[in-house]
Design a protein around this motif. Structure first.
Motif, PDB file in Angstrom:
ATOM      1  N   ASN A  12       0.817  -1.215   0.000  1.00  0.00           N
ATOM      2  CA  ASN A  12       0.000   0.000   0.000  1.00  0.00           C
ATOM      3  C   ASN A  12       0.850   1.265   0.000  1.00  0.00           C
ATOM      4  O   ASN A  12       0.440   2.307  -0.517  1.00  0.00           O
ATOM      5  CB  ASN A  12      -0.934   0.009   1.215  1.00  0.00           C
ATOM      6  CG  ASN A  12      -2.080  -0.972   1.069  1.00  0.00           C
ATOM      7  OD1 ASN A  12      -2.192  -1.658   0.044  1.00  0.00           O
ATOM      8  ND2 ASN A  12      -2.937  -1.058   2.067  1.00  0.00           N
ATOM      9  N   GLU A  13       2.049   1.174   0.591  1.00  0.00           N
ATOM     10  CA  GLU A  13       2.919   2.350   0.634  1.00  0.00           C
ATOM     11  C   GLU A  13       3.420   2.761  -0.743  1.00  0.00           C
ATOM     12  O   GLU A  13       3.888   3.883  -0.927  1.00  0.00           O
ATOM     13  CB  GLU A  13       4.125   2.074   1.547  1.00  0.00           C
ATOM     14  CG  GLU A  13       3.788   2.098   3.027  1.00  0.00           C
ATOM     15  CD  GLU A  13       5.026   1.915   3.890  1.00  0.00           C
ATOM     16  OE1 GLU A  13       6.074   1.517   3.343  1.00  0.00           O
ATOM     17  OE2 GLU A  13       4.948   2.170   5.103  1.00  0.00           O
ATOM     18  N   THR A  14       3.318   1.868  -1.724  1.00  0.00           N
ATOM     19  CA  THR A  14       3.777   2.195  -3.078  1.00  0.00           C
ATOM     20  C   THR A  14       2.780   3.066  -3.824  1.00  0.00           C
ATOM     21  O   THR A  14       3.098   3.610  -4.876  1.00  0.00           O
ATOM     22  CB  THR A  14       4.029   0.913  -3.901  1.00  0.00           C
ATOM     23  OG1 THR A  14       2.783   0.224  -4.101  1.00  0.00           O
ATOM     24  CG2 THR A  14       5.008   0.004  -3.192  1.00  0.00           C
ATOM     25  N   PHE A  15       1.557   3.199  -3.282  1.00  0.00           N
ATOM     26  CA  PHE A  15       0.540   4.017  -3.932  1.00  0.00           C
ATOM     27  C   PHE A  15       0.617   5.460  -3.436  1.00  0.00           C
ATOM     28  O   PHE A  15       1.219   5.748  -2.398  1.00  0.00           O
ATOM     29  CB  PHE A  15      -0.856   3.445  -3.657  1.00  0.00           C
ATOM     30  CG  PHE A  15      -1.075   2.062  -4.205  1.00  0.00           C
ATOM     31  CD1 PHE A  15      -1.223   1.847  -5.567  1.00  0.00           C
ATOM     32  CD2 PHE A  15      -1.105   0.965  -3.356  1.00  0.00           C
ATOM     33  CE1 PHE A  15      -1.409   0.573  -6.066  1.00  0.00           C
ATOM     34  CE2 PHE A  15      -1.292  -0.313  -3.845  1.00  0.00           C
ATOM     35  CZ  PHE A  15      -1.438  -0.506  -5.209  1.00  0.00           C
ATOM     36  N   THR A  16       0.002   6.341  -4.183  1.00  0.00           N
ATOM     37  CA  THR A  16      -0.028   7.749  -3.775  1.00  0.00           C
ATOM     38  C   THR A  16      -0.879   7.900  -2.532  1.00  0.00           C
ATOM     39  O   THR A  16      -1.715   7.045  -2.217  1.00  0.00           O
ATOM     40  CB  THR A  16      -0.617   8.625  -4.891  1.00  0.00           C
ATOM     41  OG1 THR A  16      -1.988   8.264  -5.086  1.00  0.00           O
ATOM     42  CG2 THR A  16       0.149   8.438  -6.194  1.00  0.00           C
ATOM     43  N   SER A  17      -0.676   8.995  -1.830  1.00  0.00           N
ATOM     44  CA  SER A  17      -1.428   9.219  -0.594  1.00  0.00           C
ATOM     45  C   SER A  17      -2.921   9.297  -0.866  1.00  0.00           C
ATOM     46  O   SER A  17      -3.736   8.881  -0.037  1.00  0.00           O
ATOM     47  CB  SER A  17      -0.949  10.505   0.087  1.00  0.00           C
ATOM     48  OG  SER A  17      -1.085  11.611  -0.789  1.00  0.00           O
ATOM     49  N   PHE A  18      -3.303   9.810  -2.041  1.00  0.00           N
ATOM     50  CA  PHE A  18      -4.731   9.891  -2.385  1.00  0.00           C
ATOM     51  C   PHE A  18      -5.345   8.494  -2.470  1.00  0.00           C
ATOM     52  O   PHE A  18      -6.411   8.232  -1.912  1.00  0.00           O
ATOM     53  CB  PHE A  18      -4.901  10.625  -3.721  1.00  0.00           C
ATOM     54  CG  PHE A  18      -6.335  10.654  -4.203  1.00  0.00           C
ATOM     55  CD1 PHE A  18      -7.248  11.530  -3.644  1.00  0.00           C
ATOM     56  CD2 PHE A  18      -6.764   9.792  -5.198  1.00  0.00           C
ATOM     57  CE1 PHE A  18      -8.569  11.556  -4.071  1.00  0.00           C
ATOM     58  CE2 PHE A  18      -8.077   9.805  -5.635  1.00  0.00           C
ATOM     59  CZ  PHE A  18      -8.978  10.691  -5.073  1.00  0.00           C
TER      60      PHE A  18
END
Length: 752
Positions: free
Chosen positions: A55-61
């Motif tokens: 999940n950390e690989t995705f953007t904060s949005f």
């Protein structure tokens, strides 16, 4: 690149600083008794950390819309790969979710009908019951309608003045009743049954005129609305969530759920149902058993349609291969068992071309007859051979046998577990001095003698689902095992037909128990009220002071013991409450003691210690039920949400014990149980029978079959090839049966 997933210092739940090296691209099976720490290491540590880092690989949005995972309590996990969790959680879904839609097989078949069927209704969307262009307009693609039952809504023998209208709001004298009684269109004194066809139609469906009513505030012209139209508008064609529970329940008494007459339950409109391939429409295909549909698809040789048919057939053959050939594509996913749902999830992943993943399975053999475990093993091996790492939490020796590596957790459960007591090949586990190793070395023998039935509970002409007019007798005063392959009709016969015929039976199924963070073993078995009264009486205060859900709760954490902090785009953080130090109660409560112990001390006691501490007979009787099901290692205040599946099933059983002369029905009670726990369970079932009860188990575990007094075997296979009684008699008589799959595996088990 490392060939191992390396875990250092895992401390989730009861894990005691566990460090492991799990080989990649291999099948690793995690074993151990319920509560030994298997799930804590596999799901709560490996799976959570993999998903958290992904999940950390995705953007904060995007992360704001994803599930949030807290960093597990572990020093380090190195060389993780992306984890895919295939758990036992029910697939669920609403009435629009079917086997066909979940597996995407129905989508391929829709394309096939749009291109190859005649006459074509248009694109693939025209054959979807979830698309306006394909769904039946009457039932909106559900296949069923909830309609007003007129015989419940109207007392035909009465007149309007006598209260013929029984629906909510239409009592005699109400303004809504006056809409009909004062309309001038009906004879208020004539029984409704004597109305003409025209008057009856007007009463039920009339509209397009107004009625002047005398209200408290004056007169008003109100639009006339037939009682069927009115009820549909108020209760059927609106969101009922806003209505009070009392009003919803009142309305439900007057409705009936039935097949949609417009589509006959097919969910689709006329245009979609008119399209045929070899004389069959798409609803006919969806209603077929998967194994039969494979044959139908195999007959299509049109150059345009053949590739689509082959794609659908390939996916269907995976279902057959995993033992689900008895399902149909129109079967709603909400009706599937946990084992069936888990196998469907496996089939979805088998079609993926992704490699290098870590597949994590939670007891995939649940609900499987020994015959079908072999099919499951083939799927696990295929996943590994595609270049994936496969981690399996499992108790079945047949699944352990295919493992490249085994991790045995223990040595026992709860605070006595949390260690890796063995790591290595399965062959050496059989020689290891662990509970699992000892269980693998021994085989339970067939019972020497069998109890004689005290009487019989007959079931005649059972034809629910795939049962073929079954006549069978269930013996009383003995332990009965109901066996057969998946889909043979076991649950239908026992949980469906038998329980309807004998509603007084005590049913202990696999349904979830209430397991919030505030539920504890003490509250679930009903001893907390007694504990609070003992503390209140001994200290001259109110009982509510000793509840972390009431006046005794720590104000800072509201009695949770933990502070949960959501950091928006970052991982959530859970910290121990500094005010109460995780004890859940405020300080004043801890000053009140019984025998020198505070309420916190008591909640930290195991059930075994609590039985020595308390003297109240009713409380001790309830605590002993935990001992009866092998759960005395649980602490009284442990959150139920932290219990394993096997522990939850046994604590449910604990609350239903010690009733004499009852019929107990258990649906696969060995689910989630280690081989050693099965011994404890069967000993408990024997005690229930010896106390004068009748026990009926739907079961696949051969150790239970060998200890039963009577066996009812269904089959011979699943789906339309099942639904018959293959055998009735003692386990010893079953051994000689030439055709029963259960007999085959019982002989194999005894010969091992």
């Amino acid at each position: 690149m490392s060939k191992n997933i390396v875990i250092t210092g895992a401390r989730e739940n009861n894990l005691r600083d566990v460090s492991l090296s799990i080989p990649k691209d291999k099948i690793t099976v995690f074993t151990g008794v319920s509560g030994s720490g298997k799930s804590s290491i596999v799901f709560d540590t490996v799976a959570v950390e993999s998903q958290r880092q992904l999940n950390e690989t995705f953007t904060s949005f995007i992360r704001n819309f994803l599930p949030k995972y807290e960093r597990p309590q572990v020093d380090a996990i190195d060389d993780l790969s992306v984890a895919v969790v295939v758990d036992q959680k029910p697939i669920g879904g609403n009435v629009r979710s079917t086997v066909g839609t979940m597996t995407d097989i129905y989508s391929v078949i829709r394309v096939l009908f749009s291109r190859h069927g005649t006459p074509s209704a248009g694109t693939a969307a025209a054959y979807s019951f979830n698309d306006p262009s394909g769904m039946c307009a009457v039932c909106d693609g559900v296949g069923r309608v909830v309609a007003l039952d007129l015989d419940r809504a109207i007392d035909w023998t009465k007149s309007l003045d006598e209260g013929a209208l029984l629906l909510p709001g239409l009592s005699v004298g109400s303004w809504e009743w006056s809409l009909y009684a004062d309309s001038g269109r009906f004879d208020r004194t004539k029984p409704i049954a004597e109305y003409s066809a025209e008057d009856r139609e007007l009463l039920l469906h009339g509209a397009d005129f107004k009625v002047r009513l005398q209200l408290k505030s004056g007169s008003a012209d109100m639009k006339f609305e037939g009682i069927v139209s009115r009820f549909s508008r108020l209760f059927l064609k609106r969101d009922t969530a806003a209505m009070s529970e009392k009003r919803r329940e009142a309305a439900a008494r007057f409705t009936v759920d039935r097949l949609c007459e417009a589509c006959g339950g097919a969910r689709l409109n006329e245009a979609a149902l008119a399209t045929r391939i070899d004389g069959l429409n798409i609803a006919d295909w969806a209603a077929m058993e998967v194994a039969d549909l494979v044959e139908v698809l195999g007959r299509i040789d049109d150059p345009v349609a053949a590739p689509l048919a082959a794609a659908a057939r390939e996916r269907l053959e995976r279902l057959v291969g995993i033992g689900l050939g008895y399902l149909s594509l129109d079967r709603e996913t909400s009706t599937l068992s946990g084992g069936e749902g888990q196998r469907l999830k496996v089939v979805r992943h088998l079609g993926s071309s992704l490699t290098g993943l870590t597949f994590i399975f939670d007891e995939p053999s649940v609900g499987l007859h020994p015959r079908d475990v072999g099919r499951l093993n083939e799927l696990l091996i295929r996943l590994r051979d595609k270049g994936n790492t496969v981690l399996v939490v499992e108790h079945d020796p047949d699944v352990m046998a295919i493992a490249d590596h085994v991790v045995d957790m223990g040595p026992k459960a709860g605070t006595d577990g949390g260690l890796a007591v063995y790591e290595g090949p399965v062959e050496l586990l059989k020689e290891a001095d662990t509970l699992t190793g000892r269980c693998l070395r021994r085989r339970t023998p067939l019972k020497e003698s069998f109890r004689t039935p005290a009487g019989w509970l007959p079931v005649t002409g059972a034809d629910l689902h795939n049962l073929k007019g079954v006549d069978v007798r269930f013996p009383t005063g003995v332990l009965t095992a109901v066996t057969g392959v998946a889909g043979s009709g076991k649950s239908t016969l026992v949980s469906g037909v038998f329980t309807e015929a004998y509603p007084e039976a005590i049913v202990i199924d696999q349904g979830a128990i209430g397991a919030s963070s505030r539920s504890t073993p003490a509250s679930y078995i009903g001893v907390m009220d007694t504990v609070r009264r003992i503390f209140a009486k001994g200290n001259g205060v109110q009982p509510g002071l000793f509840s972390f859900n009431s006046s005794g709760a720590c104000a800072e954490c509201s009695g949770r013991g933990l502070i949960y902090t959501d950091l928006a785009f970052m991982d959530p953080v859970t910290t121990t409450c500094q005010s109460c130090e995780g004890r859940r109660f405020h300080d004043e409560v801890l000053e009140h003691r019984v025998k020198g112990r505070s309420i916190v001390d008591v909640l930290d006691m195991t059930a075994a210690v609590a039985m020595e501490f308390f003297e109240d007979k009713a409380l001790l009787r309830k605590l002993r039920t935990l001992n009866d099901v092998g759960l005395t290692y649980l602490t009284l205040g442990q959150p139920l949400s932290s219990l394993s599946g096997g522990e939850r099933q046994r604590i449910k059983l604990a609350t239903r014990l010690h009733r004499t002369g009852s019929v107990y029905i258990l649906d696969e009670p060995t689910t989630g149980l280690h081989m050693a726990d099965v011994d404890t369970l069967v000993a408990l079932l024997d005690r229930l029978v010896d106390a004068g009860n009748s026990v009926i188990c739907v079961e696949h575990n051969m150790d239970v079959v060998k200890r039963a007094d009577w066996v009812i075997d269904l089959g011979p296979d699943g789906g339309k090839h099942g639904g018959e009684i293959v055998f009735e008699g003692t386990p010893r008589q079953l051994l000689d049966h030439p055709e029963s799959f259960t007999a085959t595996y019982l002989r194999r088990d005894l010969a091992a």
